[in-house]
Write a protein that holds these residues in place. Structure first.
Motif, PDB file in Angstrom:
ATOM      1  N   GLN A  58       0.837  -1.198   0.000  1.00 33.46           N
ATOM      2  CA  GLN A  58       0.000   0.000   0.000  1.00 33.46           C
ATOM      3  C   GLN A  58       0.872   1.249   0.000  1.00 33.46           C
ATOM      4  O   GLN A  58       1.817   1.343   0.790  1.00 33.46           O
ATOM      5  CB  GLN A  58      -0.938   0.044   1.196  1.00 33.46           C
ATOM      6  N   TRP A  59       0.539   2.168  -0.881  1.00 33.89           N
ATOM      7  CA  TRP A  59       1.147   3.497  -0.934  1.00 33.89           C
ATOM      8  C   TRP A  59       0.120   4.480  -0.387  1.00 33.89           C
ATOM      9  O   TRP A  59      -1.050   4.445  -0.765  1.00 33.89           O
ATOM     10  CB  TRP A  59       1.488   3.872  -2.370  1.00 33.89           C
ATOM     11  N   SER A  60       0.571   5.395   0.507  1.00 34.18           N
ATOM     12  CA  SER A  60      -0.341   6.390   1.075  1.00 34.18           C
ATOM     13  C   SER A  60       0.466   7.594   1.551  1.00 34.18           C
ATOM     14  O   SER A  60       1.687   7.633   1.406  1.00 34.18           O
ATOM     15  CB  SER A  60      -1.138   5.779   2.232  1.00 34.18           C
ATOM     16  N   ALA A  61      -0.238   8.554   2.156  1.00 28.46           N
ATOM     17  CA  ALA A  61       0.382   9.769   2.700  1.00 28.46           C
ATOM     18  C   ALA A  61       1.294  10.432   1.664  1.00 28.46           C
ATOM     19  O   ALA A  61       2.377  10.899   1.980  1.00 28.46           O
ATOM     20  CB  ALA A  61       1.144   9.456   3.990  1.00 28.46           C
ATOM     21  N   ILE A  62       0.821  10.482   0.432  1.00 29.72           N
ATOM     22  CA  ILE A  62       1.629  10.994  -0.670  1.00 29.72           C
ATOM     23  C   ILE A  62       1.539  12.513  -0.707  1.00 29.72           C
ATOM     24  O   ILE A  62       0.454  13.085  -0.767  1.00 29.72           O
ATOM     25  CB  ILE A  62       1.171  10.386  -2.002  1.00 29.72           C
ATOM     26  N   ALA A  63       2.705  13.165  -0.643  1.00 32.25           N
ATOM     27  CA  ALA A  63       2.816  14.616  -0.722  1.00 32.25           C
ATOM     28  C   ALA A  63       3.964  14.934  -1.679  1.00 32.25           C
ATOM     29  O   ALA A  63       4.631  14.026  -2.179  1.00 32.25           O
ATOM     30  CB  ALA A  63       3.067  15.197   0.665  1.00 32.25           C
ATOM     31  N   ALA A  64       4.213  16.194  -1.920  1.00 33.53           N
ATOM     32  CA  ALA A  64       5.254  16.594  -2.872  1.00 33.53           C
ATOM     33  C   ALA A  64       6.625  16.049  -2.496  1.00 33.53           C
ATOM     34  O   ALA A  64       7.408  15.675  -3.373  1.00 33.53           O
ATOM     35  CB  ALA A  64       5.304  18.117  -2.986  1.00 33.53           C
ATOM     36  N   ASN A  65       6.921  15.976  -1.194  1.00 32.81           N
ATOM     37  CA  ASN A  65       8.258  15.580  -0.756  1.00 32.81           C
ATOM     38  C   ASN A  65       8.281  14.389   0.185  1.00 32.81           C
ATOM     39  O   ASN A  65       9.279  14.148   0.868  1.00 32.81           O
ATOM     40  CB  ASN A  65       8.966  16.782  -0.109  1.00 32.81           C
ATOM     41  N   SER A  66       7.171  13.649   0.237  1.00 26.30           N
ATOM     42  CA  SER A  66       7.140  12.490   1.130  1.00 26.30           C
ATOM     43  C   SER A  66       6.073  11.508   0.672  1.00 26.30           C
ATOM     44  O   SER A  66       5.160  11.855  -0.070  1.00 26.30           O
ATOM     45  CB  SER A  66       6.869  12.929   2.570  1.00 26.30           C
ATOM     46  N   ALA A  67       6.231  10.269   1.116  1.00 28.44           N
ATOM     47  CA  ALA A  67       5.258   9.207   0.838  1.00 28.44           C
ATOM     48  C   ALA A  67       5.521   8.064   1.809  1.00 28.44           C
ATOM     49  O   ALA A  67       6.581   8.004   2.443  1.00 28.44           O
ATOM     50  CB  ALA A  67       5.377   8.718  -0.602  1.00 28.44           C
ATOM     51  N   GLU A  68       4.547   7.170   1.916  1.00 23.13           N
ATOM     52  CA  GLU A  68       4.709   6.000   2.775  1.00 23.13           C
ATOM     53  C   GLU A  68       4.292   4.748   2.018  1.00 23.13           C
ATOM     54  O   GLU A  68       3.310   4.759   1.274  1.00 23.13           O
ATOM     55  CB  GLU A  68       3.859   6.133   4.037  1.00 23.13           C
ATOM     56  N   TRP A  69       5.061   3.689   2.208  1.00 26.51           N
ATOM     57  CA  TRP A  69       4.765   2.374   1.625  1.00 26.51           C
ATOM     58  C   TRP A  69       4.686   1.382   2.774  1.00 26.51           C
ATOM     59  O   TRP A  69       5.474   1.436   3.720  1.00 26.51           O
ATOM     60  CB  TRP A  69       5.870   1.982   0.651  1.00 26.51           C
ATOM     61  N   ARG A  70       3.730   0.458   2.686  1.00 28.87           N
ATOM     62  CA  ARG A  70       3.573  -0.605   3.694  1.00 28.87           C
ATOM     63  C   ARG A  70       3.385  -1.937   2.993  1.00 28.87           C
ATOM     64  O   ARG A  70       2.676  -2.023   1.996  1.00 28.87           O
ATOM     65  CB  ARG A  70       2.361  -0.345   4.585  1.00 28.87           C
ATOM     66  N   GLN A  71       3.992  -2.950   3.563  1.00 30.94           N
ATOM     67  CA  GLN A  71       3.789  -4.327   3.105  1.00 30.94           C
ATOM     68  C   GLN A  71       3.105  -5.089   4.227  1.00 30.94           C
ATOM     69  O   GLN A  71       3.451  -4.936   5.401  1.00 30.94           O
ATOM     70  CB  GLN A  71       5.134  -4.982   2.786  1.00 30.94           C
ATOM     71  N   ALA A  72       2.120  -5.910   3.868  1.00 31.33           N
ATOM     72  CA  ALA A  72       1.413  -6.721   4.857  1.00 31.33           C
ATOM     73  C   ALA A  72       1.179  -8.111   4.286  1.00 31.33           C
ATOM     74  O   ALA A  72       1.111  -8.295   3.070  1.00 31.33           O
ATOM     75  CB  ALA A  72       0.089  -6.070   5.237  1.00 31.33           C
ATOM     76  N   THR A 118       1.028  -6.016   9.141  1.00 34.22           N
ATOM     77  CA  THR A 118       2.000  -5.138   8.494  1.00 34.22           C
ATOM     78  C   THR A 118       3.379  -5.538   8.979  1.00 34.22           C
ATOM     79  O   THR A 118       3.622  -5.635  10.182  1.00 34.22           O
ATOM     80  CB  THR A 118       1.717  -3.657   8.826  1.00 34.22           C
ATOM     81  N   ASN A 119       4.282  -5.815   8.024  1.00 37.18           N
ATOM     82  CA  ASN A 119       5.613  -6.289   8.409  1.00 37.18           C
ATOM     83  C   ASN A 119       6.742  -5.415   7.890  1.00 37.18           C
ATOM     84  O   ASN A 119       7.898  -5.654   8.193  1.00 37.18           O
ATOM     85  CB  ASN A 119       5.816  -7.739   7.974  1.00 37.18           C
ATOM     86  N   TRP A 120       6.429  -4.389   7.098  1.00 34.50           N
ATOM     87  CA  TRP A 120       7.475  -3.506   6.590  1.00 34.50           C
ATOM     88  C   TRP A 120       6.838  -2.165   6.276  1.00 34.50           C
ATOM     89  O   TRP A 120       5.814  -2.100   5.588  1.00 34.50           O
ATOM     90  CB  TRP A 120       8.078  -4.097   5.336  1.00 34.50           C
ATOM     91  N   VAL A 121       7.448  -1.096   6.788  1.00 34.73           N
ATOM     92  CA  VAL A 121       6.996   0.273   6.535  1.00 34.73           C
ATOM     93  C   VAL A 121       8.195   1.063   6.038  1.00 34.73           C
ATOM     94  O   VAL A 121       9.278   0.986   6.629  1.00 34.73           O
ATOM     95  CB  VAL A 121       6.405   0.925   7.806  1.00 34.73           C
TER      96      VAL A 121
END
Length: 184
Positions: A150-164, A175-178
């Motif tokens: 999952q990709w989320s919290a996307i902004a011009a200079n940041s983002a978050e990826w999570r694996q579950a 969730t095992n990797w952020v």
């Protein structure tokens, strides 16, 4: 900056053929072909991952990394070069993505430099309401699991990826990797 739809109308200077009108029209009407444009460029990455997956563990490991992503195939593909500085030893990995305008789905493959002849099973999906969800059937320790990126919290200079992972058919997820991305 040139919009990709504009790029499709001219001949690539390196000698490649022009995009076909049908392909250009498909992309012009599509709302997912540009899903990963936010990731183009260079990033610092803060990793946090579980030491053991689907064992009930709550022991997390933190480490740094970098990521450089560049588009391919007029933007309907991209490649991501990753440096992961694990405490047990740093390694490189590649994320490869391609988009199918017919299904409106992206596929993502992971190639780990520690096992360079094995591509992980592709996860497939796209973005809805600012969140990208990509799923696959996989195995862990010889047992079937569901895999989710999952990709989320996307902004011009940041983002978050999570694996579950899920070992109950997707009813519950661990969730095992952020990964927290910050543009360099």
């Amino acid at each position: 900056m040139i919009d990709r739809r504009d790029m499709l109308s001219f001949t690539v200077l390196a000698g490649a053929a022009t995009a076909t009108p049908a392909f250009a029209a498909t992309l012009a009407d599509d709302d997912h072909a540009r899903d990963f444009d936010f990731l183009i460029g260079s990033w610092r990455v803060k990793h946090r991952r579980l030491r053991e997956r689907l064992t009930g563990s709550d022991a997390w490991q933190e480490f740094d990394g970098t990521c450089i992503m560049q588009p391919l195939m007029d933007g309907v593909g991209n490649v991501e070069d990753n440096w992961l500085d694990l405490p047990a030893g740093a390694y490189r990995a590649v994320g490869l993505r391609s988009y199918d305008p017919k299904s409106k789905l992206w596929a993502i493959w992971w190639l780990d430099g520690r096992t360079p002849h094995t591509l992980d099973v592709p996860v497939k999906g796209n973005f809805q309401d600012g969140v990208g969800t990509f799923l696959a059937d996989d195995t862990l320790r010889g047992k079937p699991v569901k895999l989710r990126f999952q990709w989320s919290a996307i902004a011009a200079n940041s983002a978050e990826w999570r694996q579950a992972l899920s070992d109950d058919g997707g009813k519950t997820w661990e969730t095992n990797w952020v990964m927290h991305f910050t543009r360099t």
